[in-house]
Design an enzyme around this catalytic site. Structure first.
Site, PDB file in Angstrom:
ATOM      1  N   GLU A  37       0.832  -1.217   0.000  1.00 58.21           N
ATOM      2  CA  GLU A  37       0.000   0.000   0.000  1.00 58.21           C
ATOM      3  C   GLU A  37       0.862   1.261   0.000  1.00 58.21           C
ATOM      4  O   GLU A  37       0.683   2.148   0.839  1.00 58.21           O
ATOM      5  CB  GLU A  37      -0.906   0.019   1.226  1.00 58.21           C
ATOM      6  CG  GLU A  37      -2.004  -1.017   1.197  1.00 58.21           C
ATOM      7  CD  GLU A  37      -3.000  -0.848   2.341  1.00 58.21           C
ATOM      8  OE1 GLU A  37      -2.705  -0.137   3.314  1.00 58.21           O
ATOM      9  OE2 GLU A  37      -4.094  -1.440   2.258  1.00 58.21           O
ATOM     10  N   GLU A  68      -6.738  -7.604   0.082  1.00 63.19           N
ATOM     11  CA  GLU A  68      -7.073  -7.604   1.516  1.00 63.19           C
ATOM     12  C   GLU A  68      -8.546  -7.251   1.620  1.00 63.19           C
ATOM     13  O   GLU A  68      -8.934  -6.100   1.391  1.00 63.19           O
ATOM     14  CB  GLU A  68      -6.270  -6.551   2.285  1.00 63.19           C
ATOM     15  CG  GLU A  68      -4.834  -6.923   2.563  1.00 63.19           C
ATOM     16  CD  GLU A  68      -4.131  -5.873   3.417  1.00 63.19           C
ATOM     17  OE1 GLU A  68      -4.809  -5.159   4.199  1.00 63.19           O
ATOM     18  OE2 GLU A  68      -2.906  -5.763   3.285  1.00 63.19           O
TER      19      GLU A  68
HETATM   20  C1  GLA Z   1      -3.939  -2.297   5.478  1.00 64.49           C
HETATM   21  C2  GLA Z   1      -2.582  -2.977   5.576  1.00 64.49           C
HETATM   22  C3  GLA Z   1      -2.622  -4.200   6.457  1.00 64.49           C
HETATM   23  C4  GLA Z   1      -3.363  -3.925   7.734  1.00 64.49           C
HETATM   24  C5  GLA Z   1      -4.763  -3.437   7.405  1.00 64.49           C
HETATM   25  C6  GLA Z   1      -5.596  -3.104   8.617  1.00 64.49           C
HETATM   26  O1  GLA Z   1      -4.705  -2.833   4.550  1.00 64.49           O
HETATM   27  O2  GLA Z   1      -2.103  -3.323   4.301  1.00 64.49           O
HETATM   28  O3  GLA Z   1      -1.309  -4.574   6.730  1.00 64.49           O
HETATM   29  O4  GLA Z   1      -2.686  -2.971   8.456  1.00 64.49           O
HETATM   30  O5  GLA Z   1      -4.685  -2.253   6.686  1.00 64.49           O
HETATM   31  O6  GLA Z   1      -5.701  -4.174   9.460  1.00 64.49           O
END
Ligand code: GLA
Length: 773
Positions: free
Chosen positions: A181, A258
């Site tokens: 990210e 995710e």
């Molecule tokens: C983002 C991150 C993850 C985690 C989530 C929240 O998507 O990529 O590593 O921190 O947020 O749980």
């Protein structure tokens, strides 16, 4: 954009680096789908973190994911877990990631690997090693030469462990993620390209490489030759999430890398849950469109030891339990979410994916209450100090985690002398001549305390406990201990800088607490408590810490993690595999001290008892009075779930920013706002680290965790939400922390399907002075 697409398609055709193949199995990118052995394949991945599961339970959790109906395990590698000290790599025992991957393969599961270097994941510093911060000019996640050098060394070590386990080499790794990210952190394509190359050079050149981001940020750092995937959570509008991506990459397979099943817990904040029905609805929606997904988390587990991270702004550290309200609970149990999802996935099972039996949970036991009588008072057993003229953060004393004690001699102090600490990371206990004066809590922005009137020569002790290092956003360079200075301020506002410190490192190592001398002594200040207890039949249990203050627990040498009386977590998961038949040892380090030094093991966790008052942003009987104020801007937001930017006609200078929502698009009372950025004179958002929410007329903290500070927590998936029945107008006042010249602002509504609480008409007020309440 067209060129990007052509290049991507060229790679697809040539099958260059985006194809994983071996004589038996191949995994590759096809037209709008993944191809496994040449056939369309939907990745149904379950995210779990081996570092959050005791090794003895790895296979159980993998089998639980399989039984859920998944075909892949998705996992992060936390660099700092494997290289705790520079150049000392450990991939053995509970860090044997290759063994974990082989176990997954044995159970017919593929692997998606997310090696970082940065991970996030509510893990200490997002997985980056603390010792990088020994370099004063360190900028992590950048082309900083030392960061790149260390990243490459780490990745090569990981490559030695895992590159042989790629599908093409006979293993089960099908996809490898580059960074994490990055769009939420910055814009730096050369950096992303460099990390991609490091990943490839480390041997991960036979797997599908991808980068993940949010819908609003994925184009910022998108590399042409990587697959792009998106992250979003339960309740999201799947159509909307993939709209842009499907336009720019119409031929690529879609994947939600995710899909958040629940959410994580912070100390001092309400326990988070997300709807099981909505989670399943979202997954069904994706399966119906052949969209691949990874469920974050399928099983969250536990952030044992000192590994919990923190979010910022506002600084807020993570609970030890990473239950995440996931389908498989922290202790590996089935839940309502599990059965609902299993039911759904059963319907989408391919004939090749054979149903598998849900493994039984591990036995659970109770441990009857016992008292912890033996103590080691740490002030009486301090290690040798280091002398330092100036105060420095703990990294400069070569310490990574734990507490650090700063001791000096005070000059005479007059009445009302203030002790100001810039900044104490993260929890300080202040003593004068051995007597506790008070606490400073970084979460609350506390940085000063009044000292009593003292003659010269009094001893000042500042005990600073490091909670998790920030794992998300620009404040990730989060040095611990005292970062800058300690001053005395007398009633005439004259300042004296304190110097000449004796500095004591209190590590989190088991050996440090185990080697102390334990006696039947009255505890005083930070104290370790020791006891032994007998177990006839080991099993999992939950240690009830509700009578204890703040600290950590070790059982038979295993660090179970942090506890803190404020909650919401009151019990610590204690896996039975760390218990022995017969005598067992427990050590509790409590900085504040317990109300009763007793321990018992319960059969169920307590994760939702918040004992600290909810930090709402409206004082009792306080109402914002705008009757004598004039708005600097009035307008209406469009009815879209996207970011919207409002430009003022002129530049305006001030410090107190008020957004007044006057009506909603759906005609209902509720207002919500996911993120707000204020634009400076350079056209860029001004930094938000110093922001404080001064006022929010209403916050939905009963049914959700929707306080107003969510508008600048950098998380697009969390939002400020007013209570359902409280009528418009709704006001939000931000204190920017200093005078700023601004030219406009940007706003993002709640991401949920239908964007509940989408604001229509609004007014903006901006002033140098505080508003009237
Ligand atoms: C983002 C991150 C993850 C985690 C989530 C929240 O998507 O990529 O590593 O921190 O947020 O749980």
């Amino acid at each position: 954009m067209k060129n990007n697409f052509l290049l991507f398609f060229f790679l697809l055709l040539t099958g260059m680096p985006i194809v994983a193949s071996n004589s038996k199995e191949t995994f590759e990118i096809g037209r709008r789908t993944f191809l496994l052995n040449g056939k369309p394949f939907v990745v149904k991945a379950a995210e779990l973190h081996y570092a959050r599961i005791p090794k003895a339970y790895w296979e159980h959790r993998i089998q639980m994911c399989k039984a859920l109906g998944m075909n892949t395990i998705c996992l992060y590698v936390f660099w700092n877990f494997h290289e705790q000290q520079e150049n000392k790599f450990d991939f053995t025992g509970d860090k044997n990631i290759a063994e974990f991957c082989r176990l997954a393969q044995k159970n017919g599961m593929y692997i998606i690997l997310r090696p970082g270097p940065y991970a996030c994941a509510e893990w200490e510093m997002g997985g980056l090693p603390w010792w990088l911060l020994k370099k004063k000019d360190m900028v992590v996640r950048s082309l900083h030469p030392y960061f790149m050098e260390r990243t490459e060394i780490y990745m090569n070590e990981l490559g030695k462990q895992l590159a042989p386990l790629q599908l093409a080499n006979g293993g089960n790794i099908i996809m490898v993620q580059v960074e994490n990210e990055f769009g939420g952190y910055g814009v730096n394509k050369p950096y992303m390209a460099a990390i991609r190359d490091i990943v490839r050079r480390a041997g991960f050149d036979k797997s599908v490489l991808f980068e993940c981001d949010w819908d609003s940020t994925f184009e910022l750092n998108a590399l042409d030759d990587l697959l792009w995937t998106l992250n979003f959570g339960t309740g999201a509008n799947i159509d909307k999430e993939f709209k842009k991506l499907s336009t720019v990459r119409p031929e690529a397979p879609l994947m939600c890398s995710e899909f958040w099943s629940g959410w994580f817990d912070h100390w001092g904040r309400k326990h988070e849950t997300r709807s099981a029905e909505k989670m399943v609805e979202g997954i069904k929606d994706m399966l119906d469109r052949n969209i691949s997904f990874s469920l974050y988390m399928a099983h969250g587990g536990t952030t044992f030891g000192h590994w919990g991270g923190a979010n910022s702004p506002t600084y807020s550290s993570m609970c030890t339990s990473y239950d995440y309200d996931a389908p498989i609970s922290e202790a590996g149990w089935t839940t309502k979410k599990f059965f609902l999802l299993q039911g759904l996935l059963n319907k989408y099972r391919s004939p090749k994916e054979k149903p598998c039996k849900t493994p039984a949970p591990f036995p659970i036991i109770e441990i009857p209450e016992f008292e912890m009588k033996e103590t080691a008072v740490l002030f009486e057993q301090l290690p040798a100090p280091i002398l330092s003229e100036d105060i420095k953060p703990m990294e400069e004393f070569n310490q990574g985690w734990g507490s650090i004690l700063y001791r000096t001699t005070l000059p005479a102090t007059s009445k009302y002398t203030l002790l100001r600490i810039t900044e104490a990371h993260d929890w300080a206990q202040i003593y004068v001549n051995g007597k506790l004066i008070g606490y400073l809590d970084r979460r609350k922005g506390e940085n000063q305390i009044t000292l009593p009137q003292l003659p010269a020569g009094s001893q000042l002790d500042i005990w600073v406990e490091a909670m998790g290092r920030v794992n998300f956003g620009s404040t990730i360079h989060d040095r611990k201990g005292i970062t800058e200075k300690v001053e005395l301020i007398n009633s005439n506002r004259e300042t004296t800088l304190l110097k000449n410190w004796q500095v004591y490192s209190i590590p989190v190592d088991y050996s440090f607490v185990a080697e102390k001398k334990y006696e039947m002594k009255v505890p005083d200040g930070p104290t370790c408590y020791k006891a032994s207890f007998t177990i006839h039949k080991p099993g999992d249990t939950f240690l009830d810490m509700s009578t204890w203050g703040k600290g950590m627990v070790w059982v038979n040498g295993h660090n179970l993690g942090r506890f803190w009386e404020i909650g919401p977590q009151q019990t610590l998961f204690f896996p039975g595999c760390w218990l022995k038949k017969g005598k067992n040892e427990i050590i509790v380090l409590d900085l504040k001290g317990p109300s009763k030094a007793v321990i018992q093991g319960l059969k169920a966790p307590i994760l939702d008892v918040l004992r600290e008052k909810e930090r709402n942003h409206r004082q009792k009987d306080e109402t914002l009075n705008l009757s004598s104020e004039s708005p600097i801007y009035q307008g209406s937001f469009a009815a879209t779930g996207e970011w919207q930017e409002i430009k003022f006609e002129t530049t305006i200078t001030g410090r107190h920013f008020c957004l007044e929502a006057l009506s909603s698009h759906n005609g209902k009372e509720q207002a919500s706002l996911a993120e707000l950025e204020i634009i400076g004179t350079d056209g860029k958002p001004i930094p938000r680290e110093q922001w404080k929410i001064r006022y929010a007329d209403s916050e939905n903290t009963r049914g959700a965790n929707a306080t107003a500070d969510k508008i600048y927590d950098l998380q697009e998936s969390t939002c400020w939400m007013t209570e359902r029945k409280v009528p418009y107008p709704h006001q939000l006042v931000i204190d920017l922390g200093e005078m700023k010249a601004i030219t406009g602002f940007r706003y993002l509504p709640s991401f949920e399907k239908g964007n509940p609480g989408m604001i229509k008409d609004f007014a903006v007020y901006f002033k140098s002075q505080s508003f009237n309440y």
